[in-house]
Design a protein around this motif. Structure first.
Motif, mmCIF file in Angstrom:
data_model
loop_
_atom_site.group_PDB
_atom_site.id
_atom_site.type_symbol
_atom_site.label_atom_id
_atom_site.label_comp_id
_atom_site.label_asym_id
_atom_site.label_seq_id
_atom_site.Cartn_x
_atom_site.Cartn_y
_atom_site.Cartn_z
ATOM 1 N N ALA A 112 0.858 -1.197 0.000
ATOM 2 C CA ALA A 112 0.000 0.000 0.000
ATOM 3 C C ALA A 112 0.889 1.240 0.000
ATOM 4 O O ALA A 112 2.111 1.148 0.174
ATOM 5 C CB ALA A 112 -0.894 0.009 1.246
ATOM 6 N N GLY A 159 5.287 0.665 8.361
ATOM 7 C CA GLY A 159 5.057 1.377 9.609
ATOM 8 C C GLY A 159 3.622 1.823 9.716
ATOM 9 O O GLY A 159 2.842 1.711 8.758
ATOM 10 N N THR A 198 6.402 -2.219 15.484
ATOM 11 C CA THR A 198 6.498 -2.131 14.017
ATOM 12 C C THR A 198 7.531 -1.085 13.608
ATOM 13 O O THR A 198 8.479 -1.386 12.867
ATOM 14 C CB THR A 198 5.126 -1.737 13.405
ATOM 15 O OG1 THR A 198 4.122 -2.627 13.885
ATOM 16 C CG2 THR A 198 5.174 -1.779 11.892
HETATM 17 P P1 NDP Z 1 -0.030 2.663 4.401
HETATM 18 O O1 NDP Z 1 -0.906 2.247 5.528
HETATM 19 O O2 NDP Z 1 -0.648 3.030 3.115
HETATM 20 O O3 NDP Z 1 1.075 1.517 4.144
HETATM 21 C C1 NDP Z 1 1.775 0.938 5.219
HETATM 22 C C2 NDP Z 1 2.540 -0.281 4.750
HETATM 23 O O4 NDP Z 1 3.243 -0.825 5.878
HETATM 24 C C3 NDP Z 1 1.630 -1.375 4.217
HETATM 25 O O5 NDP Z 1 2.216 -1.939 3.057
HETATM 26 C C4 NDP Z 1 1.594 -2.404 5.343
HETATM 27 O O6 NDP Z 1 1.493 -3.703 4.792
HETATM 28 C C5 NDP Z 1 3.001 -2.222 5.943
HETATM 29 N N1 NDP Z 1 3.049 -2.691 7.318
HETATM 30 C C6 NDP Z 1 2.419 -2.164 8.403
HETATM 31 N N2 NDP Z 1 2.645 -2.909 9.491
HETATM 32 C C7 NDP Z 1 3.433 -3.955 9.090
HETATM 33 C C8 NDP Z 1 3.997 -5.076 9.744
HETATM 34 N N3 NDP Z 1 3.819 -5.284 11.056
HETATM 35 N N4 NDP Z 1 4.751 -5.939 9.035
HETATM 36 C C9 NDP Z 1 4.952 -5.736 7.721
HETATM 37 N N5 NDP Z 1 4.451 -4.684 7.030
HETATM 38 C C10 NDP Z 1 3.697 -3.815 7.717
HETATM 39 O O7 NDP Z 1 0.850 3.878 4.978
HETATM 40 P P2 NDP Z 1 1.945 4.841 4.289
HETATM 41 O O8 NDP Z 1 2.339 4.360 2.968
HETATM 42 O O9 NDP Z 1 1.461 6.215 4.449
HETATM 43 O O10 NDP Z 1 3.114 4.652 5.356
HETATM 44 C C11 NDP Z 1 4.395 4.164 5.018
HETATM 45 C C12 NDP Z 1 5.392 4.709 6.027
HETATM 46 O O11 NDP Z 1 5.411 6.130 5.942
HETATM 47 C C13 NDP Z 1 5.063 4.391 7.483
HETATM 48 O O12 NDP Z 1 6.286 4.105 8.145
HETATM 49 C C14 NDP Z 1 4.458 5.696 8.009
HETATM 50 O O13 NDP Z 1 4.637 5.836 9.390
HETATM 51 C C15 NDP Z 1 5.273 6.703 7.223
HETATM 52 N N6 NDP Z 1 4.692 8.032 7.054
HETATM 53 C C16 NDP Z 1 3.433 8.208 6.549
HETATM 54 C C17 NDP Z 1 2.932 9.483 6.369
HETATM 55 C C18 NDP Z 1 1.552 9.756 5.872
HETATM 56 O O14 NDP Z 1 1.026 10.865 6.138
HETATM 57 N N7 NDP Z 1 0.916 8.833 5.156
HETATM 58 C C19 NDP Z 1 3.759 10.671 6.656
HETATM 59 C C20 NDP Z 1 5.049 10.367 7.197
HETATM 60 C C21 NDP Z 1 5.504 9.097 7.357
HETATM 61 P P3 NDP Z 1 0.589 -4.889 5.378
HETATM 62 O O15 NDP Z 1 -0.591 -4.260 6.063
HETATM 63 O O16 NDP Z 1 0.248 -5.704 4.175
HETATM 64 O O17 NDP Z 1 1.502 -5.601 6.300
#
Ligand code: NDP
Ligand code: 8X3
Length: 253
Positions: free
Chosen positions: A12, A90, A112
Motif C-alpha cells: 500500500a 510502519g 512495528t
Molecule cells: P499505508 O498504511 O498506506 O502503508 C503501510 C505499509 O506498511 C503497508 O504496506 C503495510 O502492509 C506495511 N506494514 C504495516 N505494518 C506492518 C507489519 N507489522 N509488518 C509488515 N508490514 C507492515 O501507509 P503509508 O504508505 O502512508 O506509510 C508508510 C510509512 O510512511 C510508514 O512508516 C508511516 O509511518 C510513514 N509516514 C506516513 C505518512 C503519511 O502521512 N501517510 C507521513 C510520514 C511518514 P501490510 O498491512 O500488508 O503488512
C-alpha cells in the motif's frame, strides 16, 4: 546484472508507489508486507508492466524469526545484487492524550516502527556491506522532528527512526553504506484509515481543505535519493504539502 531494492510495506501507500517507480526504472525488486494476496497482485502487475524480476516475501516485521527466515530464503544471485533497503513499513494506531492511550496501540507502533525496522535492517545489512554502493532509506516522518497533540507514542517511534538513521550512518560509514532519512508531512494513503481503525470519515477529514502529499510524491523522492552518484548522500529530507508549515500548522481552505 541489475540491482535489487528491498522495500518493506509494499502492499500500500508509499511502498507500493516506490515499487512501481523503481520497476519502471529497471530495478529488480523484493517487495514485502503481511497481506499475501496484495503482494501477489502487485507482483503480477509489475511483472506484466515491466521487464524486471520481482520476489515477494510475506512476513510481519514485528516477528524477528519471520524476518530472518524470509531474508534467508533469498538466493545468492539476488543477495549479491541487493544494494538498497527501503525501511518503509510502519503505522500509527490511535491518536489521543497519553493518559487515555491503549497499551496494545503503543506496542503495535513501537514493535512495528522501531523494532521491526531494526530486525529488517539487521537481516539485510550483511548483504549491503558485501555489495558496492549500498544504501538504506528509512521512512521517518515530520512526527520524528516535532510532536503534536495526540501524537505521543507515534511521534516517539518516529523520533527513534530519526535517531536510528543518524546512528546507522555513523556505524555503517566504514562500509560505504549511505543512510537517508525521509520525513514526510501529511500524505494521503491508507495511513489514516489504519490510525483511526477503519473509520473512513475520520481518515478523510485529515486531508480535507488542502492538497496533501500523495504516495507518488514520496516514491519520487525515494528514487531521487537512491540514484545520486556514489560519492553523494542525501542524509535527511523533510517533504511537506505546500499547505503544511509544521506538524501542527496546516493552512486549510
Ligand atoms: P499505508 O498504511 O498506506 O502503508 C503501510 C505499509 O506498511 C503497508 O504496506 C503495510 O502492509 C506495511 N506494514 C504495516 N505494518 C506492518 C507489519 N507489522 N509488518 C509488515 N508490514 C507492515 O501507509 P503509508 O504508505 O502512508 O506509510 C508508510 C510509512 O510512511 C510508514 O512508516 C508511516 O509511518 C510513514 N509516514 C506516513 C505518512 C503519511 O502521512 N501517510 C507521513 C510520514 C511518514 P501490510 O498491512 O500488508 O503488512
Ligand atoms: C504521518 C504524518 O503528521 O500524521 O507520519 O504524523 S503525521
Amino acid at each position: 546484472m541489475t540491482n535489487y531494492a528491498f522495500i518493506t510495506g509494499a502492499t500500500a501507500g508509499f511502498g507500493k508507489a516506490c515499487a512501481d517507480i523503481f520497476a519502471k526504472n529497471g530495478w529488480n525488486l523484493i517487495i514485502t508486507g503481511r497481506r499475501q494476496d496484495r503482494l501477489e497482485t502487485i507482483k503480477d502487475q509489475i511483472k506484466a508492466d515491466y521487464n524486471i524480476k520481482v520476489i515477494s516475501l510475506c512476513f510481519d516485521v514485528r516477528e524477528e524469526q519471520e524476518v530472518i527466515r524470509a531474508v534467508e530464503s533469498l538466493s545468492v544471485d539476488i543477495t549479491s545484487n541487493l544494494t538498497l533497503l527501503v525501511n518503509n513499513a510502519g503505522l500509527a494506531v490511535g491518536k489521543g492524550s497519553i493518559d487515555s492511550g491503549l497499551s496494545d496501540d503503543w506496542n503495535r507502533m513501537i514493535d512495528t516502527n522501531v523494532k521491526g525496522l531494526l530486525y529488517v535492517t539487521k537481516a539485510v545489512v550483511p548483504f549491503l556491506k558485501a555489495n558496492d554502493n549500498s544504501q538504506i532509506i528509512n521512512i521517518a516522518s515530520i512526527a520524528g522532528k516535532e510532536v503534536y497533540p495526540g501524537g505521543n507514542v507515534y511521534c516517539a517511534s518516529k523520533h527513534a527512526v530519526d535517531a536510528l538513521s543518524k546512528a546507522m550512518r555513523i556505524d555503517l560509514v566504514q562500509y560505504g553504506i549511505k543512510v537517508t532519512n525521509i520525513a514526510p508531512g501529511a500524505a494521503e494513503t491508507e495511513f489514516s484509515i489504519v490510525r483511526f481503525k477503519g473509520d473512513e470519515t475520520m481518515a478523510d477529514s485529515v486531508y480535507e481543505g488542502y492538497t496533501p502529499l500523495y504516495a507518488e510524491d514520496i516514491a519520487e523522492t525515494i528514487f531521487f535519493a537512491a540514484t545520486r552518484p556514489p560519492h553523494v548522500t542525501l542524509n535527511d529530507i523533510t517533504i511537506m504539502p505546500t499547505s503544511q508549515a509544521s506538524a501542527t500548522v496546516l493552512h486549510k481552505k
